[in-house]
Design a protein around this motif. Structure first.
Motif, PDB file in Angstrom:
ATOM      1  N   LEU A   1       0.882  -1.177   0.000  1.00 28.56           N
ATOM      2  CA  LEU A   1       0.000   0.000   0.000  1.00 28.56           C
ATOM      3  C   LEU A   1       0.909   1.213   0.000  1.00 28.56           C
ATOM      4  O   LEU A   1       1.977   1.196   0.615  1.00 28.56           O
ATOM      5  N   GLU A   2       0.520   2.260  -0.686  1.00 29.52           N
ATOM      6  CA  GLU A   2       1.332   3.482  -0.690  1.00 29.52           C
ATOM      7  C   GLU A   2       0.931   4.360   0.486  1.00 29.52           C
ATOM      8  O   GLU A   2      -0.261   4.621   0.686  1.00 29.52           O
ATOM      9  N   PRO A   3       1.908   4.822   1.281  1.00 34.78           N
ATOM     10  CA  PRO A   3       1.580   5.701   2.408  1.00 34.78           C
ATOM     11  C   PRO A   3       0.985   7.020   1.912  1.00 34.78           C
ATOM     12  O   PRO A   3       1.276   7.458   0.797  1.00 34.78           O
ATOM     13  N   THR A   4       0.153   7.629   2.740  1.00 37.23           N
ATOM     14  CA  THR A   4      -0.372   8.953   2.423  1.00 37.23           C
ATOM     15  C   THR A   4       0.684  10.016   2.733  1.00 37.23           C
ATOM     16  O   THR A   4       0.827  10.998   2.017  1.00 37.23           O
ATOM     17  N   ALA A   5       1.416   9.781   3.815  1.00 42.16           N
ATOM     18  CA  ALA A   5       2.461  10.723   4.194  1.00 42.16           C
ATOM     19  C   ALA A   5       3.476   9.991   5.050  1.00 42.16           C
ATOM     20  O   ALA A   5       3.228   8.865   5.495  1.00 42.16           O
ATOM     21  N   GLY A   6       4.629  10.638   5.286  1.00 44.00           N
ATOM     22  CA  GLY A   6       5.646  10.038   6.127  1.00 44.00           C
ATOM     23  C   GLY A   6       6.722   9.342   5.324  1.00 44.00           C
ATOM     24  O   GLY A   6       6.677   9.322   4.092  1.00 44.00           O
ATOM     25  N   ALA A   7       7.698   8.773   6.054  1.00 42.49           N
ATOM     26  CA  ALA A   7       8.846   8.179   5.381  1.00 42.49           C
ATOM     27  C   ALA A   7       9.125   6.786   5.910  1.00 42.49           C
ATOM     28  O   ALA A   7       8.775   6.464   7.052  1.00 42.49           O
ATOM     29  N   ILE A   8       9.703   5.944   5.026  1.00 43.31           N
ATOM     30  CA  ILE A   8      10.201   4.629   5.438  1.00 43.31           C
ATOM     31  C   ILE A   8      11.663   4.576   5.002  1.00 43.31           C
ATOM     32  O   ILE A   8      11.962   4.821   3.826  1.00 43.31           O
TER      33      ILE A   8
END
Lengths: 316, 587
Positions: B327-334
């Motif tokens: 799933l693609e995040p809406t915001a933030g970082a990995i």
């Protein structure tokens, strides 16, 4: 909700436009034209032949013809049938009620019969009645429509003479009683064909749902078998059956050519068959327009019905 | 001793060729509870269905069932729901999805003789209210899919009890529920035993539930009773090998020591990771968002086992799917080391996914039914492995051996394997590509106690042997104790507590962590009330405040979102009242 409906409507109009364009082009790819049988005779003068085609615009480029035809359709003019020597709208207005009568009776009788058979089979699955019905419906579904129609015609029309063989003329001809008598054999044939298809789908859906926990829970709750069937088992299994009905609906509108031909029923199937043979472009394209609209309307109606039945699809 | 109230005499079940359940006798007095326990396939559910005379086709029962001195059978008038109520395992499927909750209960009332529709509907709503379901009028008008799992199971219980039967047969009633909803459910059941003198026949594989909620127990194995007696006696000194094995499964294990504090870079680090699902609202594009994961900052170091716990609907599974970017995040970082995972694409993204394997909850559904297990395991190698195909045979076999999957099973399709075998095949499929991180989403949820124990043992061994990093999504604190070195507690999309497993379990800092621990069967605490609020409209301030029972909660809790702050070395919590002496600058 409203937005989805608009998207749906645009989508439907797109489908109709594509099908109509394809039909228009394909009809003209067939060799010959409406005048081939008369005008191409060696004795006909070439100049007259050309003038005839110019008069009706058949010498124009295909695209120009299409644009002109589209304009006419938007004004409500479906064109002229050369083979029937009358406007297409009149031709269809005469055939449509016959087809609607035949297909609605066949769908109602066949639908009820098919769901009843499929449900009965599922309830007694594995028993002799299930197996007998299963093999009978399989045989009937495998035989081509025209053979079934002919067999019904020969048996009940010719041998037993219970019902007239063909030639229904309308209310002004023999009255309602006459129409009803003529309706029996073609409607019964179509209903049988609808029923065997539906019975097979419906049995499968019922059997798939038969082990559902909520049915076990309903039995453990002391509900009667009758109530469990009507209120729980049937509504939960009906969705695939309704989808099949949605697919059958437009087929019943134009795809009953064989049955209509065999019983000389003056409906849309007969009109379409004659028009294709006579290269009657305007009739073929008009029937395509009508049947595509029917497909689109039928699938929208079925989707609405499924959404009404299943609260889970409503939420989305 | 008076005559037993409910009695089963020489009840046996047989198929045409074999006996499935040998003759069994037992009795239950009013207000008492008897449990049937045993490994799956022992015949527990078959006995339950035989009593109800609802055996599957082809099975016949012998013997008799007595209630108040009268033999109960199909010819003895209506007795189902009136005298014997029943409740089956899975709350997601026990109610008809097409019918409103209230109508489903009311139709039982009407089948019980009530002619007036309005009165039947009223009785149905009262039945819901009696079981502590809030806003019962509104619930009655809803459909099953609009309710949470716990609410659904309580609605099913309301239906089973609405005609006030003398006996309730509950077949694994809480196996599919969270630990908190399980506790609420069992407490409701115990209340009815006390107030109405309801007798309960509890079918369960969970000895912790049995120990806390049944006075008597019957241990079954392969269709025969192998041990019986008072629950306390049987569990304290089990005699039969099967009982001993079951008890051993539930022996509390000491939580694992925290992993050596690694100074190296985390193998996965998320920063303010957020996932909102848009929910179409209406005609104009007014979207509301479902807050599945909100502002999660977590890091996992190589070799750690991080358990993410919380009730269902807390965003745990969504978080698991964000890490391999399914799933693609809406915001933030990995980040992984120096790599920015969100910037990966093409082959680099594929390599990332191969190194971060996800094991899904429903193993039965995650294997292609048309392919053999060998095929399923091998597919990952075809896609990801650089080495020559002729080495794949050996790698598939090695993966199968590592998870204890017999080689004879490899040629079978999933349908011919047990749930435990399928789950191990899914594990082998994840391991065969040699991942660095393995994410497990409720790995034992579809397994019985024995198969679950087997899988956990294998996981622990593999994790040690390969220094694999594990992220385990679970609501089962038993798994947490057994595997985890670190715990992150999630509530409504947010991490509310994070720290070393042993410390968090011993001294929970957040009231929600406390509530989860109190909900474990047999724990002394009062089970937490209510359900997780809708992630469409999370509560203001601290998302936990509507269910919080801390006496010192105050206005801050309802107004401002508490950040996840250090409360002790290596421990963080998001609670205004848990943080010791907040620096003034943050407040």
């Amino acid at each position: 909700m409203g937005r989805a409906a608009v998207v749906r409507l645009l989508h439907a109009l797109g489908v109709i436009a594509v099908v109509v364009t394809l039909t228009f082009a394909l009809a003209r790819l067939l060799p010959g034209d409406p005048f081939a049988s008369i005008a191409d005779h060696p004795s006909v003068d070439a100049a007259w032949r050309a003038r005839l085609r110019t008069t009706y615009g058949f010498d124009e480029p295909l695209l120009a013809q299409f644009v002109r035809w589209c304009g006419a359709v938007l004004r409500g003019d479906l064109g002229y049938s050369f083979s029937a020597q009358r406007p297409v709208r009149e031709l269809l207005a005469h055939a449509l009620p016959w087809t609607l009568l035949l297909s609605s009776v066949a769908l109602t009788v066949g639908g009820v019969l098919g769901i009843a058979l499929g449900s009965g089979q599922a309830v007694r699955r594995g028993g002799w009645a299930d197996r007998l019905t299963g093999s009978t419906t399989l045989v009937l579904a495998s035989i081509p429509d025209v053979v079934v129609a002919t067999a019904v015609l020969v048996l009940f029309g010719q041998r037993l003479r219970w019902f007239p063989i063909g030639g229904a003329t309308g209310l002004d001809g023999g009255g309602a009683g006459d129409v009803a008598r003529h309706l029996v054999l073609p409607a019964a044939t179509l209903a049988l064909l609808v029923a065997v298809t539906l019975a097979r789908f419906h049995r499968a859906a019922m059997v798939r749902g038969a082990d559902a926990d909520y049915l076990l829970a309903a039995r453990a709750s002391g509900l009667s078998r009758w109530r469990i069937f009507w209120r729980h088992a049937l509504p939960n299994a009906i969705a695939p059956t309704l989808t099949v009905i949605g697919v059958l609906l437009p087929i019943l509108l134009t795809g009953t050519i064989f049955v209509e031909k065999v019983f000389a029923w003056p409906g849309m199937g007969s009109v379409l068959a004659n028009a294709v043979l006579a290269r009657d472009y305007h009739v073929v394209t008009a029937v395509a327009l009508l049947s595509t609209t029917a497909v689109v309307v039928a699938s929208a109606a079925i989707d609405a019905l499924l959404a009404w039945l299943d609260p889970r699809t409503r939420a989305r | 001793m008076t005559t037993p109230f409910f009695e089963v005499r020489a009840l046996s079940v047989s198929a045409t060729s074999a006996t499935l359940v040998a003759p069994v006798d037992f009795a239950i007095a009013p207000g008492r509870s008897l449990a049937l326990v045993g490994p799956s396939g022992a015949g527990k559910s078959t006995i339950a269905r035989a009593i109800l005379d609802l055996l599957p086709r082809g099975l016949t029962r012998r013997g008799s069932v007595w209630l108040d001195g009268v033999a109960i059978h199909d010819g003895s008038g209506p007795w189902r729901a009136r005298r014997i109520g029943a409740l089956f395992q899975d709350p997601t499927t026990a109610l008809d999805p097409l019918m409103r909750i209230g109508a489903q209960i009311a139709e039982v009332v009407r089948a019980g003789g009530e002619r007036d529709h309005r009165r039947a509907a009223r009785i149905a709503i009262d039945a819901l209210a009696e079981l502590g379901i809030d806003a019962p009028d509104a619930r009655a008008r809803q459909y099953p899919h609009e309710l949470s799992g716990g609410q659904r199971q309580r609605a099913a219980l309301a239906r089973a009890l609405v005609l006030r039967p003398a006996l309730l047969i509950a077949d694994e009633p809480t196996s599919a529920l969270d630990v908190t909803t399980q506790a609420q459910f069992l407490a409701a059941l115990d209340r009815r035993r006390g107030t109405d003198g309801l007798a309960v026949l509890l079918v369960s594989h969970d000895l912790a539930v049995v120990a806390a909620h049944a006075e008597e127990v019957l241990v079954l194995a392969q269709g025969a009773v192998v041990e019986r007696g008072r629950t306390t006696d049987v569990l304290r000194s089990p005699q039969h090998a099967i009982t001993r094995a079951l008890c051993a499964l539930h022996a509390p294990s000491a939580p694992r020591a925290p992993h050596h504090p690694s100074d190296g870079a985390p193998i996965i680090a998320t920063q303010r990771l957020t996932k909102h699902f848009p929910v179409a609202a209406g005609w104009r594009t007014t979207h509301t968002a479902l807050h599945a994961v909100d502002d999660v900052t977590l890091s996992v170091h190589p070799g750690e086992v991080l358990a993410i716990v919380g009730e269902s609907g807390c965003g745990k599974s969504t978080f698991a799917r964000l890490l391999p970017r399914l799933l693609e995040p809406t915001a933030g970082a990995i980040h992984s080391g120096a790599r920015d995972v969100r910037a990966l694409n093409g082959p680099a993204l594929r390599r990332w996914r191969a190194s971060t394997q996800l094991l899904l909850q429903e193993s039965a559904a995650s294997l292609d039914p048309m392919r053999t297990l060998d095929d399923a395991i091998r597919e990952g190698l075809r896609l990801h492995a650089a080495d020559a195909p002729h080495t794949h045979d050996a790698r598939v076999r090695a993966a199968a051996d590592a998870v204890g999957l017999g080689r004879a099973l490899l040629d079978r399709p999933p349908a011919q394997c047990s749930m435990g075998e399928r789950q191990r095949a899914a594990l082998a499929r994840a391991l065969v590509v040699d991942p660095d991180v393995l994410i497990l989403d409720e790995p034992t949820a579809s397994l019985d106690a024995v198969a679950a124990d087997h899988l956990l043992a294998q996981l622990a061994a593999i994790q040690c042997a390969r220094t694999l990093t594990l992220i385990v999504i679970t609501h089962d604190l038993g798994i947490v104790r057994r595997l985890a070195t670190q715990i992150a507690v999630m509530y409504l999309g947010r991490v509310v507590e994070h720290g070393p497993a042993a410390e968090v379990l011993a001294t929970p800092a957040h009231p929600y962590t406390r509530a989860l621990l109190d909900a474990v069967p047999g724990a002394a605490g009062v089970p937490i009330a209510g359900d997780v609020p809708s992630p469409l409209a999370p509560p203001s301030g601290c998302v936990f405040h509507p269910r919080c029972t801390r006496p010192d909660r105050n206005d801050d809790c309802t107004r401002r979102i508490p950040p996840l702050l250090d409360i002790a070395p290596a421990r963080r919590a998001a609670c205004w009242r848990a943080a010791p002496a907040l620096p003034e600058t943050l407040a």
